[in-house]
Design an enzyme around this catalytic site. Sequence first.
Site, PDB file in Angstrom:
ATOM      1  N   HIS A 212       0.802  -1.239   0.000  1.00  0.00           N
ATOM      2  CA  HIS A 212       0.000   0.000   0.000  1.00  0.00           C
ATOM      3  C   HIS A 212       0.825   1.274   0.000  1.00  0.00           C
ATOM      4  O   HIS A 212       0.265   2.363   0.048  1.00  0.00           O
ATOM      5  CB  HIS A 212      -0.973   0.019   1.191  1.00  0.00           C
ATOM      6  CG  HIS A 212      -0.285   0.052   2.525  1.00  0.00           C
ATOM      7  ND1 HIS A 212       0.046  -1.080   3.212  1.00  0.00           N
ATOM      8  CD2 HIS A 212       0.149   1.074   3.282  1.00  0.00           C
ATOM      9  CE1 HIS A 212       0.642  -0.767   4.349  1.00  0.00           C
ATOM     10  NE2 HIS A 212       0.724   0.542   4.409  1.00  0.00           N
TER      11      HIS A 212
HETATM   12  C1  UD1 Z   1      -2.350   5.212   5.749  1.00  0.00           C
HETATM   13  C2  UD1 Z   1      -1.053   5.759   6.344  1.00  0.00           C
HETATM   14  C3  UD1 Z   1       0.066   4.761   6.171  1.00  0.00           C
HETATM   15  C4  UD1 Z   1      -0.325   3.423   6.752  1.00  0.00           C
HETATM   16  C5  UD1 Z   1      -1.628   2.959   6.123  1.00  0.00           C
HETATM   17  C6  UD1 Z   1      -2.062   1.691   6.814  1.00  0.00           C
HETATM   18  C7  UD1 Z   1      -0.682   8.189   6.246  1.00  0.00           C
HETATM   19  C8  UD1 Z   1       0.018   9.267   5.538  1.00  0.00           C
HETATM   20  N1  UD1 Z   1      -0.658   6.981   5.662  1.00  0.00           N
HETATM   21  O1  UD1 Z   1      -2.147   5.062   4.341  1.00  0.00           O
HETATM   22  O2  UD1 Z   1       1.211   5.233   6.862  1.00  0.00           O
HETATM   23  O3  UD1 Z   1       0.698   2.494   6.501  1.00  0.00           O
HETATM   24  O4  UD1 Z   1      -2.639   3.961   6.338  1.00  0.00           O
HETATM   25  O5  UD1 Z   1      -3.082   1.033   6.178  1.00  0.00           O
HETATM   26  O6  UD1 Z   1      -1.244   8.412   7.286  1.00  0.00           O
HETATM   27  N2  UD1 Z   1      -9.555   4.251   1.919  1.00  0.00           N
HETATM   28  C9  UD1 Z   1     -10.738   3.567   1.857  1.00  0.00           C
HETATM   29  N3  UD1 Z   1     -11.249   3.100   3.042  1.00  0.00           N
HETATM   30  C10 UD1 Z   1     -10.648   3.288   4.244  1.00  0.00           C
HETATM   31  C11 UD1 Z   1      -9.442   3.989   4.272  1.00  0.00           C
HETATM   32  C12 UD1 Z   1      -8.904   4.478   3.095  1.00  0.00           C
HETATM   33  O7  UD1 Z   1     -11.332   3.385   0.813  1.00  0.00           O
HETATM   34  O8  UD1 Z   1     -11.179   2.835   5.276  1.00  0.00           O
HETATM   35  C13 UD1 Z   1      -8.996   4.760   0.646  1.00  0.00           C
HETATM   36  C14 UD1 Z   1      -9.414   6.179   0.366  1.00  0.00           C
HETATM   37  O9  UD1 Z   1      -9.659   6.309  -0.981  1.00  0.00           O
HETATM   38  C15 UD1 Z   1      -8.178   6.978   0.693  1.00  0.00           C
HETATM   39  C16 UD1 Z   1      -7.043   6.004   0.404  1.00  0.00           C
HETATM   40  O10 UD1 Z   1      -7.575   4.716   0.701  1.00  0.00           O
HETATM   41  O11 UD1 Z   1      -8.073   8.140  -0.078  1.00  0.00           O
HETATM   42  C17 UD1 Z   1      -5.825   6.270   1.238  1.00  0.00           C
HETATM   43  O12 UD1 Z   1      -6.145   6.350   2.618  1.00  0.00           O
HETATM   44  P1  UD1 Z   1      -5.184   7.203   3.624  1.00  0.00           P
HETATM   45  O13 UD1 Z   1      -5.586   6.996   5.025  1.00  0.00           O
HETATM   46  O14 UD1 Z   1      -5.074   8.596   3.150  1.00  0.00           O
HETATM   47  O15 UD1 Z   1      -3.781   6.566   3.353  1.00  0.00           O
HETATM   48  P2  UD1 Z   1      -3.358   5.054   3.336  1.00  0.00           P
HETATM   49  O16 UD1 Z   1      -2.796   4.754   2.007  1.00  0.00           O
HETATM   50  O17 UD1 Z   1      -4.472   4.209   3.851  1.00  0.00           O
HETATM   51  N1  UDP Z   2      -3.569  -6.433   8.620  1.00  0.00           N
HETATM   52  C1  UDP Z   2      -4.845  -6.999   8.685  1.00  0.00           C
HETATM   53  N2  UDP Z   2      -5.486  -7.311   7.521  1.00  0.00           N
HETATM   54  C2  UDP Z   2      -4.932  -7.120   6.297  1.00  0.00           C
HETATM   55  C3  UDP Z   2      -3.636  -6.541   6.239  1.00  0.00           C
HETATM   56  C4  UDP Z   2      -2.996  -6.200   7.421  1.00  0.00           C
HETATM   57  O1  UDP Z   2      -5.378  -7.220   9.774  1.00  0.00           O
HETATM   58  O2  UDP Z   2      -5.566  -7.436   5.282  1.00  0.00           O
HETATM   59  C5  UDP Z   2      -2.902  -6.053   9.879  1.00  0.00           C
HETATM   60  C6  UDP Z   2      -1.517  -6.652  10.104  1.00  0.00           C
HETATM   61  O3  UDP Z   2      -1.619  -7.917  10.747  1.00  0.00           O
HETATM   62  C7  UDP Z   2      -0.872  -5.611  10.998  1.00  0.00           C
HETATM   63  C8  UDP Z   2      -1.469  -4.304  10.503  1.00  0.00           C
HETATM   64  O4  UDP Z   2      -2.662  -4.659   9.805  1.00  0.00           O
HETATM   65  O5  UDP Z   2      -1.258  -5.815  12.350  1.00  0.00           O
HETATM   66  C9  UDP Z   2      -0.523  -3.574   9.593  1.00  0.00           C
HETATM   67  O6  UDP Z   2      -1.176  -2.468   9.057  1.00  0.00           O
HETATM   68  P1  UDP Z   2      -0.829  -1.836   7.646  1.00  0.00           P
HETATM   69  O7  UDP Z   2      -0.022  -2.778   6.847  1.00  0.00           O
HETATM   70  O8  UDP Z   2      -2.096  -1.333   7.072  1.00  0.00           O
HETATM   71  O9  UDP Z   2       0.004  -0.538   8.049  1.00  0.00           O
HETATM   72  P2  UDP Z   2       1.549  -0.273   8.368  1.00  0.00           P
HETATM   73  O10 UDP Z   2       1.969  -1.218   9.433  1.00  0.00           O
HETATM   74  O11 UDP Z   2       2.295  -0.434   7.086  1.00  0.00           O
HETATM   75  O12 UDP Z   2       1.585   1.155   8.791  1.00  0.00           O
END
Ligand code: UD1
Ligand code: UDP
Length: 373
Positions: A212
């Site tokens: 991601h």
């Molecule tokens: C965010 C964090 C990243 C983390 C990741 C974990 C920041 C800058 N980024 O990235 O560090 O590793 O979460 O998963 O804070 N969206 C949905 N449903 C949701 C959430 C998001 O559809 O419940 C979509 C939306 O279109 C959104 C995009 O995902 O615009 C990105 O979401 P955002 O929270 O901005 O960043 P992540 O890529 O999820």
């Molecule tokens: N995770 C989950 N379901 C998924 C992918 C990840 O429950 O489909 C959990 C994973 O076990 C870990 C956390 O989400 O506990 C990691 O989050 P993510 O990879 O979104 O964010 P990051 O750690 O990169 O910030």
Amino acid sequence: MTSFEPPFAIAVVAGARPNFMKVAPLMQAFVSDSDFRPILIHTGQHYDENMSGRFFRELGIAAPDHHLNVGPGSHAAQTAEIMKRLEPIFLSEKLHAVLVVGDVNSTMAGALVASKLGIKVIHAEAGLRSFDRSMPEEINRVVTDAVTDLFLVTEDSGRRNLLREGADAEKIVLVGNLMIDSLRRNLEQALASDVKQRLGIEGQRFGLVTLHRPANVDDTVQLSGIVSALTEIARALPLYWPMHPRTRARIQAGTLTLPEAIHALEPLGYFDFLCMQAGADLILTDSGGVQEESTVLGVPCLTLRNNTERPVTVECGTNRLAGTTTESILEAWHQSRNSPKQGRTPPLWDGRAGVRSAAAIKQFLEAGTPVSA
Ligand code: UD1
Ligand code: UDP
């Protein structure tokens, strides 16, 4: 610093998926100690049921005291909105401290608002550095730590980075890893998940993929290079890929198609995902948390990045940096097959980070002087 009298009013800020695993053991430690009055705030950065609500239920986190319902937006818009909505809550709750976890936009927003209101900032997972400022998370880490009063660190690199940046040694406490507290607390139940039955892969070999990072998935050329490597690996090992909404949106919008042996899934719940990690022959990821969890589970992990802010998972654990090109990923895969790493669990990743964090926080607020590391 002024010393405070218990009960200590602490706002705990969470917003995105990886925050919930870190907040769960902290909230557990706080609610079982009458010296704390924890106030849980969900910013709503993540909002889908399978990115948020499900984790509250599975991890046994009570409903948040405040939900900000912020939702998606550009970095500036999302961060600003979180800050605007946090400020009146921080003011009305008469806080002693604000605790933020990890490195997401909600983390930085909470730290900035608290510090400008003169409220103590506690950062769990402080000091991690990828030294790559093109990552939004690295900016969030550096800014958050610049205004943090108490640093709770997961690995020694965090302590060293903070010292190099001039932090006071007495404000840095190695507490262990909150995410691993959650893993240890929930592994037994996770292993009982029927996810492999549902996917029809019980007893079979498989690999697990999560991606991601914007640098990997937002650019079609970059993403297709990664998918080429995954396609090659999938000829030997079927791959299961619970897809983050950011990644799914890119794949749906673009021209990329996945071969049959790469199975795209919806994001999995925590129990299902832990069960898949524990049973996988190989994990390919760019997630921070998954690098840590795979190390503790002893499963080979290829991190599709050129750097990691969690070097202990490479030095001590089963993680390898695989880069982000087709060639580098395949090269790392061959190395991993030819010479599998025998990982060890990093120091203090023992399931007691929540308890140690609560003790360090209490000492910090009670003493009115810095705690000792
Ligand atoms: C965010 C964090 C990243 C983390 C990741 C974990 C920041 C800058 N980024 O990235 O560090 O590793 O979460 O998963 O804070 N969206 C949905 N449903 C949701 C959430 C998001 O559809 O419940 C979509 C939306 O279109 C959104 C995009 O995902 O615009 C990105 O979401 P955002 O929270 O901005 O960043 P992540 O890529 O999820
Ligand atoms: N995770 C989950 N379901 C998924 C992918 C990840 O429950 O489909 C959990 C994973 O076990 C870990 C956390 O989400 O506990 C990691 O989050 P993510 O990879 O979104 O964010 P990051 O750690 O990169 O910030």
